[in-house]
Design a protein around this motif. Structure first.
Motif, PDB file in Angstrom:
ATOM      1  N   LEU A  14      30.688  48.821  30.117  1.00 23.34           N
ATOM      2  CA  LEU A  14      30.113  48.167  31.289  1.00 23.34           C
ATOM      3  C   LEU A  14      31.096  48.076  32.454  1.00 23.34           C
ATOM      4  N   ASN A  15      32.382  48.186  32.164  1.00 23.70           N
ATOM      5  CA  ASN A  15      33.387  48.140  33.233  1.00 23.70           C
ATOM      6  C   ASN A  15      33.969  49.519  33.542  1.00 23.70           C
ATOM      7  N   GLN A  16      33.299  50.559  33.096  1.00 16.33           N
ATOM      8  CA  GLN A  16      33.771  51.930  33.325  1.00 16.33           C
ATOM      9  C   GLN A  16      33.780  52.248  34.816  1.00 16.33           C
ATOM     10  N   ILE A  17      34.872  52.834  35.267  1.00 13.85           N
ATOM     11  CA  ILE A  17      34.963  53.301  36.650  1.00 13.85           C
ATOM     12  C   ILE A  17      34.586  54.778  36.631  1.00 13.85           C
ATOM     13  N   ILE A  18      33.370  55.051  37.076  1.00 16.57           N
ATOM     14  CA  ILE A  18      32.897  56.438  37.129  1.00 16.57           C
ATOM     15  C   ILE A  18      33.317  57.075  38.446  1.00 16.57           C
ATOM     16  N   TYR A  19      33.261  56.288  39.506  1.00 18.87           N
ATOM     17  CA  TYR A  19      33.617  56.785  40.840  1.00 18.87           C
ATOM     18  C   TYR A  19      34.728  55.937  41.428  1.00 18.87           C
ATOM     19  N   SER A  20      35.822  56.583  41.814  1.00 23.96           N
ATOM     20  CA  SER A  20      36.941  55.864  42.417  1.00 23.96           C
ATOM     21  C   SER A  20      37.019  56.066  43.923  1.00 23.96           C
ATOM     22  N   GLU A  21      36.151  56.931  44.470  1.00 25.29           N
ATOM     23  CA  GLU A  21      36.130  57.174  45.915  1.00 25.29           C
ATOM     24  C   GLU A  21      34.714  56.969  46.437  1.00 25.29           C
ATOM     25  N   LEU A  22      34.581  56.125  47.461  1.00 24.76           N
ATOM     26  CA  LEU A  22      33.253  55.818  48.007  1.00 24.76           C
ATOM     27  C   LEU A  22      32.529  57.054  48.522  1.00 24.76           C
ATOM     28  N   GLU A  23      33.260  58.001  49.102  1.00 24.19           N
ATOM     29  CA  GLU A  23      32.625  59.194  49.667  1.00 24.19           C
ATOM     30  C   GLU A  23      31.910  60.009  48.595  1.00 24.19           C
ATOM     31  N   VAL A  24      32.443  60.008  47.397  1.00 23.85           N
ATOM     32  CA  VAL A  24      31.833  60.715  46.274  1.00 23.85           C
ATOM     33  C   VAL A  24      30.771  59.834  45.611  1.00 23.85           C
ATOM     34  N   PHE A  25      31.032  58.545  45.599  1.00 25.16           N
ATOM     35  CA  PHE A  25      30.154  57.575  44.951  1.00 25.16           C
ATOM     36  C   PHE A  25      28.830  57.437  45.702  1.00 25.16           C
ATOM     37  N   LEU A  26      28.868  57.368  47.020  1.00 23.11           N
ATOM     38  CA  LEU A  26      27.670  57.090  47.814  1.00 23.11           C
ATOM     39  C   LEU A  26      26.522  58.064  47.543  1.00 23.11           C
TER      40      LEU A  26
ATOM     41  N   SER B 199      21.163  58.822  45.235  1.00 23.86           N
ATOM     42  CA  SER B 199      20.285  59.589  44.360  1.00 23.86           C
ATOM     43  C   SER B 199      19.678  58.703  43.281  1.00 23.86           C
ATOM     44  N   LEU B 200      20.495  57.837  42.686  1.00 21.94           N
ATOM     45  CA  LEU B 200      19.991  56.938  41.652  1.00 21.94           C
ATOM     46  C   LEU B 200      18.952  55.985  42.234  1.00 21.94           C
ATOM     47  N   ASP B 201      19.197  55.490  43.427  1.00 14.67           N
ATOM     48  CA  ASP B 201      18.255  54.554  44.054  1.00 14.67           C
ATOM     49  C   ASP B 201      16.929  55.230  44.406  1.00 14.67           C
TER      50      ASP B 201
ATOM     51  N   ILE C 123      35.910  45.042  44.272  1.00 15.68           N
ATOM     52  CA  ILE C 123      34.679  45.517  44.908  1.00 15.68           C
ATOM     53  C   ILE C 123      34.265  46.839  44.268  1.00 15.68           C
ATOM     54  N   LEU C 124      35.195  47.751  44.143  1.00 16.41           N
ATOM     55  CA  LEU C 124      34.878  49.046  43.541  1.00 16.41           C
ATOM     56  C   LEU C 124      34.465  48.884  42.075  1.00 16.41           C
ATOM     57  N   GLY C 125      35.118  48.000  41.358  1.00 15.95           N
ATOM     58  CA  GLY C 125      34.757  47.743  39.971  1.00 15.95           C
ATOM     59  C   GLY C 125      33.342  47.200  39.838  1.00 15.95           C
ATOM     60  N   THR C 126      32.960  46.310  40.747  1.00 14.20           N
ATOM     61  CA  THR C 126      31.618  45.729  40.696  1.00 14.20           C
ATOM     62  C   THR C 126      30.567  46.756  41.105  1.00 14.20           C
ATOM     63  N   LEU C 127      30.860  47.573  42.113  1.00 22.32           N
ATOM     64  CA  LEU C 127      29.934  48.646  42.497  1.00 22.32           C
ATOM     65  C   LEU C 127      29.728  49.612  41.323  1.00 22.32           C
ATOM     66  N   ASN C 128      30.805  49.940  40.633  1.00 27.50           N
ATOM     67  CA  ASN C 128      30.702  50.822  39.475  1.00 27.50           C
ATOM     68  C   ASN C 128      29.908  50.166  38.353  1.00 27.50           C
ATOM     69  N   HIS C 129      30.114  48.865  38.131  1.00 26.40           N
ATOM     70  CA  HIS C 129      29.354  48.177  37.087  1.00 26.40           C
ATOM     71  C   HIS C 129      27.858  48.261  37.363  1.00 26.40           C
ATOM     72  N   LEU C 130      27.462  48.036  38.597  1.00 27.88           N
ATOM     73  CA  LEU C 130      26.042  48.140  38.945  1.00 27.88           C
ATOM     74  C   LEU C 130      25.506  49.529  38.633  1.00 27.88           C
ATOM     75  N   TYR C 131      26.256  50.539  38.979  1.00 22.64           N
ATOM     76  CA  TYR C 131      25.838  51.915  38.722  1.00 22.64           C
ATOM     77  C   TYR C 131      25.752  52.178  37.221  1.00 22.64           C
ATOM     78  N   VAL C 132      26.790  51.779  36.491  1.00 20.33           N
ATOM     79  CA  VAL C 132      26.827  51.983  35.039  1.00 20.33           C
ATOM     80  C   VAL C 132      25.649  51.294  34.368  1.00 20.33           C
ATOM     81  N   ALA C 133      25.410  50.026  34.714  1.00 24.92           N
ATOM     82  CA  ALA C 133      24.309  49.280  34.099  1.00 24.92           C
ATOM     83  C   ALA C 133      22.963  49.913  34.436  1.00 24.92           C
ATOM     84  N   ASP C 134      22.797  50.343  35.688  1.00 29.52           N
ATOM     85  CA  ASP C 134      21.547  51.008  36.065  1.00 29.52           C
ATOM     86  C   ASP C 134      21.335  52.278  35.248  1.00 29.52           C
ATOM     87  N   VAL C 135      22.382  53.079  35.104  1.00 36.23           N
ATOM     88  CA  VAL C 135      22.264  54.316  34.325  1.00 36.23           C
ATOM     89  C   VAL C 135      21.927  53.993  32.876  1.00 36.23           C
ATOM     90  N   MET C 136      22.605  53.005  32.305  1.00 33.43           N
ATOM     91  CA  MET C 136      22.323  52.632  30.914  1.00 33.43           C
ATOM     92  C   MET C 136      20.855  52.229  30.725  1.00 33.43           C
TER      93      MET C 136
END
Length: 183
Positions: free
Chosen positions: A85-97, A102-104, A44-57
């Motif tokens: 594309l599989n980079q984990i930028i955020y490993s904690e939801l509290e920091v990720f959210l 902001s990106l959204d 789940i965390l990997g897929t959430l990160n992928h969405l973020y990474v792809a959006d940023v790219m």
């Protein structure tokens, strides 16, 4: 409804669905978020990160374009360029959210600033493997939003497998009702 207005609607749908996914994911323990569930981006965390990474790219590519609203992407252009594309930028939801929120918001503001006439213009870019492409900008935007929907569908399945329901995800619910014409 113009194509630009459709992209505005897709931006809002994207924002709202990401909030739902993060709310659902926050009900899980860290080991459930990080567990390899056999998904393309494993967890789940990997897929959430992928969405973020792809959006940023994509947004960084769009920021380099000469389209209306590009200045709305200045904050994204300053972010570190993702390396995979599989980079984990955020490993904690509290920091990720907050970063996701902001990106959204940026996506929403940017889609509101788009101009209809830009959507048919050619858009040149390099993909993550540095291959060159040139495609109609509007169709690339369709891919951008479709990609998000695709992976959010995977996330709803992964969350469901963990016993967490996201609720109704149909885009149809974001479309306003209209008054039928009288016969």
């Amino acid at each position: 409804m113009s194509r630009q207005q459709q992209f505005v609607l897709m931006g809002r749908y994207n924002r709202d669905m990401n909030q739902r996914l993060f709310a659902a994911a926050s009900k899980l323990e860290d080991d459930q978020l990080c567990s390899n569930m056999g998904a393309f981006f494993q967890s789940i965390l990997g897929t959430l990160n992928h969405l973020y990474v792809a959006d940023v790219m994509w947004l960084q590519r769009f920021a380099a374009g000469s389209f209306a609203g590009a200045s709305c992407l200045d904050s994204v252009a300053l972010l570190a360029k993702p390396t995979a594309l599989n980079q984990i930028i955020y490993s904690e939801l509290e920091v990720f959210l907050p970063a996701r929120k902001s990106l959204d918001v940026t996506i929403c503001h940017w889609s509101e600033a788009l101009q209809e006439e830009d959507l048919d213009r050619p858009f040149s870019y390099k993909n993550s493997k540095e291959a060159d492409f040139c495609k109609p900008f509007g169709l690339v935007l369709q891919h951008f939003f479709n990609h998000q929907t695709h992976h959010r569908g995977q996330l709803t399945t992964l969350l469901s497998q963990q016993g967490v329901e996201v609720g109704v995800t149909d885009f149809l619910l974001w479309i306003d009702e209209v008054t039928p014409e009288l016969a």
